[in-house]
Design an enzyme around this catalytic site. Structure first.
Site, PDB file in Angstrom:
ATOM      1  N   TYR A 190       6.109   1.509 -12.695  1.00 45.68           N
ATOM      2  CA  TYR A 190       5.139   0.521 -12.316  1.00 45.68           C
ATOM      3  C   TYR A 190       5.703  -0.854 -12.939  1.00 45.68           C
ATOM      4  O   TYR A 190       5.063  -1.299 -13.989  1.00 45.68           O
ATOM      5  CB  TYR A 190       3.739   0.828 -12.567  1.00 45.68           C
ATOM      6  CG  TYR A 190       3.444   1.892 -11.857  1.00 45.68           C
ATOM      7  CD1 TYR A 190       3.743   2.355 -10.573  1.00 45.68           C
ATOM      8  CD2 TYR A 190       1.841   2.413 -12.309  1.00 45.68           C
ATOM      9  CE1 TYR A 190       3.397   3.864  -9.885  1.00 45.68           C
ATOM     10  CE2 TYR A 190       1.384   3.532 -11.440  1.00 45.68           C
ATOM     11  CZ  TYR A 190       2.130   4.139 -10.320  1.00 45.68           C
ATOM     12  OH  TYR A 190       1.487   5.228  -9.612  1.00 45.68           O
ATOM     13  N   PHE A 214      -4.371   6.613  -3.179  1.00 51.92           N
ATOM     14  CA  PHE A 214      -4.576   5.629  -1.914  1.00 51.92           C
ATOM     15  C   PHE A 214      -5.744   6.106  -1.162  1.00 51.92           C
ATOM     16  O   PHE A 214      -6.027   6.144  -0.229  1.00 51.92           O
ATOM     17  CB  PHE A 214      -3.229   5.977  -0.732  1.00 51.92           C
ATOM     18  CG  PHE A 214      -2.364   5.402  -1.137  1.00 51.92           C
ATOM     19  CD1 PHE A 214      -1.972   4.337  -2.360  1.00 51.92           C
ATOM     20  CD2 PHE A 214      -0.853   5.857  -0.949  1.00 51.92           C
ATOM     21  CE1 PHE A 214      -0.945   3.979  -2.585  1.00 51.92           C
ATOM     22  CE2 PHE A 214       0.388   5.496  -1.061  1.00 51.92           C
ATOM     23  CZ  PHE A 214       0.369   4.410  -2.079  1.00 51.92           C
ATOM     24  N   GLY A 273      -6.102   3.841   2.102  1.00 49.39           N
ATOM     25  CA  GLY A 273      -5.887   4.213   3.519  1.00 49.39           C
ATOM     26  C   GLY A 273      -4.342   4.253   4.004  1.00 49.39           C
ATOM     27  O   GLY A 273      -3.251   4.254   3.215  1.00 49.39           O
ATOM     28  N   PRO A 298      -5.491  -1.910   1.398  1.00 45.24           N
ATOM     29  CA  PRO A 298      -6.101  -1.355   2.583  1.00 45.24           C
ATOM     30  C   PRO A 298      -6.461  -2.460   3.650  1.00 45.24           C
ATOM     31  O   PRO A 298      -6.774  -2.208   4.820  1.00 45.24           O
ATOM     32  CB  PRO A 298      -7.783  -1.096   1.920  1.00 45.24           C
ATOM     33  CG  PRO A 298      -7.676  -2.032   0.928  1.00 45.24           C
ATOM     34  CD  PRO A 298      -6.299  -2.119   0.238  1.00 45.24           C
TER      35      PRO A 298
END
Length: 301
Positions: free
Chosen positions: A69, A217, A221, A228
């Site tokens: 990350y 998520f 989504g 999103p």
């Protein structure tokens, strides 16, 4: 909902191995910039630091991160280290190993089992720890995870890892890992936008066996790592209005309602969104509202 006064304790607790955490945690990926990895605008360091410290103030005691990350100017692990070390008692930091990115940000090939010690040691270095509380093996399309998970089990036996977990897996991989060492958590993509019979079967097994399930998520989504956007279903918006909540809070509340072993890890680099996410742990959907959302999920299949 009034967000500022609600803490992560409102979400309830779950015990991961021998560590009890609030069910509302924090995902660190978005600390590094406005989009995933090298894309987007690099984050403001002071703002990211403030988000992390505010998360602790709000009772978050479960942070999910990874050495991969990072963006062009920011590393999630090193932001966590700078903001929170010396770490408060009871804080569980979970990391994922398996995927690999070089210094330019390009993804490398999937790690071999013998590479995983280096991945663990890099996380240790960046976080400034002498052991890792929880390590997920992130499956990278390999059919069997036995050899990779076995390598992590050896590192657990050596004292570098406290607890083991798996991510991006199917039901058969859970049994494969459990034949080697205890699995305290499973992390897979899951949410209202992801009807997946395979994942549902895996979640059912986790419920039966008392294994934590950590969805990623859950808010984003179909946008996935890109976020999103503003496309929320009318049903979600209608329920949000009834509660004076945001659609994201409704999605998180639905996720937590799927069982006491569900641990949410919504990520953000925005202090206001952080408070909203934590407050979602106090949102209680009615049976009728939950049924409407369940039906919505089936319609997206």
């Amino acid at each position: 909902m009034t967000s500022e006064t609600i803490t992560a304790a409102a979400s309830g607790t779950w015990t991961l191995g021998d560590m009890t955490v609030n069910r509302m945690g924090f995902g660190a990926m978005r600390l590094t910039g406005s989009a995933a990895f090298h894309e987007g605008v690099p984050s403001d360091r002071d703002r990211s630091t403030a988000v992390l410290r505010r998360a602790i103030e709000l009772g978050v005691d479960h942070i999910d991160t990874a050495a991969f990350y990072f963006s062009s100017l920011r590393s999630a692990n090193e932001l966590i280290n700078a903001a929170l070390a010396p770490y408060p008692d009871g804080l569980l930091i979970a990391v994922k190993v398996g995927p690999y990115r070089d210094q330019s940000g390009e993804w490398g090939t999937a790690a071999r089992p013998e590479d995983l010690r280096g991945h663990v040691e890099e996380n240790l270095r960046q976080l400034g720890r002498d052991h890792l509380d929880l390590v997920y093996l992130r499956r990278m399309r390999q059919e069997s995870i036995a050899e990779h998970f076995g390598a992590l089990a050896e590192l657990r036996d050596a004292g570098l890892i406290r607890h083991l977990a798996i991510s991006g897996v199917e039901l058969r991989h859970l049994a494969e890992a459990q034949a080697i060492a205890p699995v305290v958590s499973v992390q897979n993509k899951y949410g209202l936008d992801f009807p997946d019979p395979g994942t549902d079967a895996l979640l059912a097994a986790c419920r039966e066996q008392g294994i934590a399930f950590v969805p990623f998520f859950a808010i984003a989504g179909k946008g996935g790592s890109k976020g999103p956007g503003q496309a929320h279903d009318d049903e979600v918006r209608a329920i949000a209005r009834v509660h004076g909540a945001t659609p994201a809070q409704v999605r998180l509340a639905w996720t937590l309602r799927q069982g006491p072993q569900m641990l949410a890890i919504p990520g953000t680099g925005n202090p206001d969104h952080l408070a909203e996410n934590v407050a979602a742990g106090a949102l209680r959907l009615s049976d009728e509202e939950a049924a409407r959302l369940d039906a919505l999920r089936r319609r997206t299949d």
